[in-house]
Motif scaffolding. Structure first.
Motif, short mmCIF file in Angstrom:
data_model
loop_
_atom_site.label_atom_id
_atom_site.label_comp_id
_atom_site.label_asym_id
_atom_site.label_seq_id
_atom_site.Cartn_x
_atom_site.Cartn_y
_atom_site.Cartn_z
N MET A 150 23.31 -2.22 0.31
CA MET A 150 24.75 -2.49 0.27
C MET A 150 25.11 -3.67 1.17
SD MET A 150 26.13 -0.18 -1.81
CE MET A 150 27.80 0.28 -1.38
N LYS A 151 24.39 -3.83 2.26
CA LYS A 151 24.65 -4.96 3.15
C LYS A 151 24.29 -6.29 2.49
CE LYS A 151 23.96 -5.24 7.43
NZ LYS A 151 23.30 -5.34 8.75
N THR A 152 23.20 -6.30 1.74
CA THR A 152 22.78 -7.55 1.08
C THR A 152 23.80 -7.99 0.03
OG1 THR A 152 21.49 -6.35 -0.60
CG2 THR A 152 20.35 -6.98 1.43
N ILE A 153 24.58 -7.02 -0.49
CA ILE A 153 25.58 -7.36 -1.51
C ILE A 153 26.82 -7.96 -0.87
CG2 ILE A 153 27.09 -6.38 -3.30
CD1 ILE A 153 24.95 -4.26 -3.69
N GLY A 154 27.09 -7.60 0.38
CA GLY A 154 28.26 -8.18 1.05
C GLY A 154 29.10 -7.20 1.85
N PHE A 155 28.77 -5.92 1.82
CA PHE A 155 29.53 -4.95 2.61
C PHE A 155 29.20 -5.07 4.10
CE2 PHE A 155 29.70 -2.71 -1.52
CZ PHE A 155 31.06 -2.43 -1.57
N LYS A 156 30.22 -4.93 4.93
CA LYS A 156 30.03 -4.90 6.38
C LYS A 156 29.96 -3.43 6.81
CE LYS A 156 32.39 -9.25 7.42
NZ LYS A 156 33.47 -9.90 8.22
N LEU A 157 28.79 -3.03 7.25
CA LEU A 157 28.56 -1.61 7.48
C LEU A 157 28.05 -1.32 8.89
CD1 LEU A 157 26.84 -0.91 4.04
CD2 LEU A 157 29.22 -0.50 4.64
N GLU A 158 28.57 -2.06 9.86
CA GLU A 158 28.10 -1.89 11.23
C GLU A 158 28.33 -0.47 11.75
OE1 GLU A 158 29.86 -4.41 10.19
OE2 GLU A 158 28.57 -6.17 10.52
N LEU A 159 29.48 0.11 11.43
CA LEU A 159 29.78 1.46 11.92
C LEU A 159 28.84 2.49 11.30
CD1 LEU A 159 33.69 1.58 12.11
CD2 LEU A 159 32.04 1.36 13.97
N LEU A 160 28.53 2.31 10.01
CA LEU A 160 27.61 3.25 9.37
C LEU A 160 26.19 3.09 9.91
CD1 LEU A 160 28.78 3.27 5.63
CD2 LEU A 160 29.38 4.83 7.47
N GLU A 161 25.81 1.83 10.20
CA GLU A 161 24.50 1.60 10.82
C GLU A 161 24.43 2.28 12.19
OE1 GLU A 161 22.60 -2.54 9.37
OE2 GLU A 161 24.46 -2.76 10.49
N LYS A 162 25.52 2.16 12.95
CA LYS A 162 25.57 2.81 14.25
C LYS A 162 25.47 4.33 14.09
CE LYS A 162 28.54 3.22 18.33
NZ LYS A 162 29.85 2.84 18.94
N LYS A 163 26.10 4.83 13.04
CA LYS A 163 26.06 6.27 12.77
C LYS A 163 24.63 6.72 12.48
CE LYS A 163 28.29 10.19 11.93
NZ LYS A 163 29.14 10.88 12.91
N ILE A 164 23.88 5.92 11.70
CA ILE A 164 22.48 6.26 11.40
C ILE A 164 21.66 6.29 12.68
CG2 ILE A 164 20.38 5.35 10.34
CD1 ILE A 164 21.93 4.58 7.93
N CYS A 165 21.89 5.31 13.55
CA CYS A 165 21.15 5.28 14.83
C CYS A 165 21.46 6.52 15.67
CB CYS A 165 21.51 4.03 15.62
SG CYS A 165 20.90 2.49 14.88
N GLU A 166 22.72 6.93 15.66
CA GLU A 166 23.11 8.12 16.41
C GLU A 166 22.45 9.37 15.84
OE1 GLU A 166 27.32 8.14 16.20
OE2 GLU A 166 27.60 6.59 17.75
N ILE A 167 22.41 9.44 14.50
CA ILE A 167 21.77 10.60 13.85
C ILE A 167 20.28 10.62 14.16
CG2 ILE A 167 21.19 11.62 11.62
CD1 ILE A 167 23.88 10.64 10.58
N LYS A 168 19.62 9.44 14.08
CA LYS A 168 18.20 9.38 14.40
C LYS A 168 17.94 9.84 15.83
CE LYS A 168 16.44 5.73 11.36
NZ LYS A 168 15.84 4.36 11.33
N GLU A 169 18.80 9.38 16.74
CA GLU A 169 18.64 9.75 18.14
C GLU A 169 18.80 11.25 18.34
OE1 GLU A 169 20.66 8.70 22.51
OE2 GLU A 169 21.22 7.58 20.71
N LYS A 170 19.80 11.82 17.67
CA LYS A 170 20.02 13.27 17.78
C LYS A 170 18.87 14.06 17.17
CE LYS A 170 25.04 13.57 18.18
NZ LYS A 170 26.27 14.21 17.64
N LYS A 171 18.37 13.57 16.03
CA LYS A 171 17.25 14.28 15.38
C LYS A 171 15.99 14.18 16.25
CE LYS A 171 16.79 14.37 10.88
NZ LYS A 171 17.30 15.70 10.58
N ALA A 172 15.80 13.02 16.92
CA ALA A 172 14.64 12.86 17.81
C ALA A 172 14.76 13.82 19.00
CB ALA A 172 14.54 11.41 18.29
N LYS A 173 15.98 13.90 19.55
CA LYS A 173 16.20 14.82 20.67
C LYS A 173 16.00 16.27 20.22
CE LYS A 173 19.40 12.01 23.43
NZ LYS A 173 20.76 11.92 23.98
N GLU A 174 16.47 16.55 18.99
CA GLU A 174 16.31 17.90 18.46
C GLU A 174 14.83 18.25 18.31
OE1 GLU A 174 17.58 20.52 14.49
OE2 GLU A 174 17.76 18.34 14.51
#
Length: 275
Positions: A200-224
């Motif tokens: 979706m980013k390559t098409i032109g959407f600006k998705l910084e907040l969703l990318e940040k959300k993925i990083c947060e989820i990864k971090e939480k899953k790693a901690k879990e």
């Protein structure tokens, strides 16, 4: 006073005379995912105009539009009279957020004890937000999306309406997935979401907040995951300690029995005399 059932909103205006020429506004109501309100313009003892307005439209992102069919019925229960204005279809947008029409000649016979009952029926046909056609049920989610990230589609180059709708549906699905708790998102789903987000980013959407959300989820899953490993290790240690405690308790019971046996008095044999 107003009440709503499905696509109909019933508004009863009581004591019309005291309002004079002041406008009267109904409470906001939601039909087909869109918020509306009615505005009445009284004149003496009858209604001069009635207006249907998109409520809170000032907070909407630029580019919103909605096509709706609107009809109004005025009821006089006492005389069992009904006036129904034919369905009117109109596009509502930031330049034209309301629809008005005269009622003075049609409401003269519908006032009972200075009270008038208005039944408005609205059918939202199409909703466009920032150039994207969405379902009425998606309006709230899309408005929230553009409010949170106003420039999310500012560089989106595709103009085909069907493709724009398809990409918006994908974007809403991504948002919905990322709003689940980390426990409900499998590693496979998270990987698919990350891959789709990159596309979706390559098409032109600006998705910084969703990318940040993925990083947060990864971090939480790693901690879990790390936490679960620690818990497993601690449980194994606790199990060993409990077993050692059981072994020590058994050993203690044995030693107590030996001490008890050693301290018991000796009995004389049967062939010895007892003094």
């Amino acid at each position: 006073m107003g009440s709503q059932v499905d696509s109909k909103f019933t508004w009863v205006i009581k004591n019309l005379a005291p309002f004079g020429s002041e406008i009267i506004c109904s409470d906001s109501f939601v039909i087909s995912g869109c918020k509306w309100r009615l505005i009445a313009y009284p004149k003496r003892k009858w209604l001069n105009y009635l207006t249907l307005e998109v409520a809170d439209c000032e907070s909407f992102p630029i580019g919103w539009r909605r096509l709706a069919n609107f009809s109004v019925t005025i009821v006089n229960k006492a005389l069992e009279q009904i006036y129904r204005r034919q369905v009117t279809q109109q596009w509502f947008d930031h330049k034209t957020p309301r629809l008005s029409f005269p009622l003075m000649k049609t409401t003269l016979g519908f006032l009972v004890d200075e009270e008038v009952k208005i039944v408005a029926e609205i059918d939202v046909v199409e909703v466009i937000i920032n150039g994207f056609q969405v379902l009425p049920s998606q309006v709230k989610s899309v408005n929230r999306l553009f409010k949170r990230e106003p420039d999310i589609a500012s560089k989106f180059p595709i103009n085909n309406p069907l493709l724009k709708t398809a990409y918006m549906n994908v974007l809403l699905s991504l948002t919905k997935t990322l709003h689940l708790s980390p426990q409900k998102i499998s590693n496979g789903d998270l990987s698919d979401t990350e891959t789709t987000l990159a596309h979706m980013k390559t098409i032109g959407f600006k998705l910084e907040l969703l990318e940040k959300k993925i990083c947060e989820i990864k971090e939480k899953k790693a901690k879990e995951k790390a936490g679960k490993i620690k818990i497993q290790n601690t449980e194994e240690k606790l199990k060993d300690l409990k077993q050692k405690c059981l072994d020590l308790e058994a050993q203690l019971d044995t030693e107590k029995a030996e001490v008890l046996a050693a301290s018991a008095p000796l009995l004389l044999s049967d062939d010895e005399d007892v003094f």
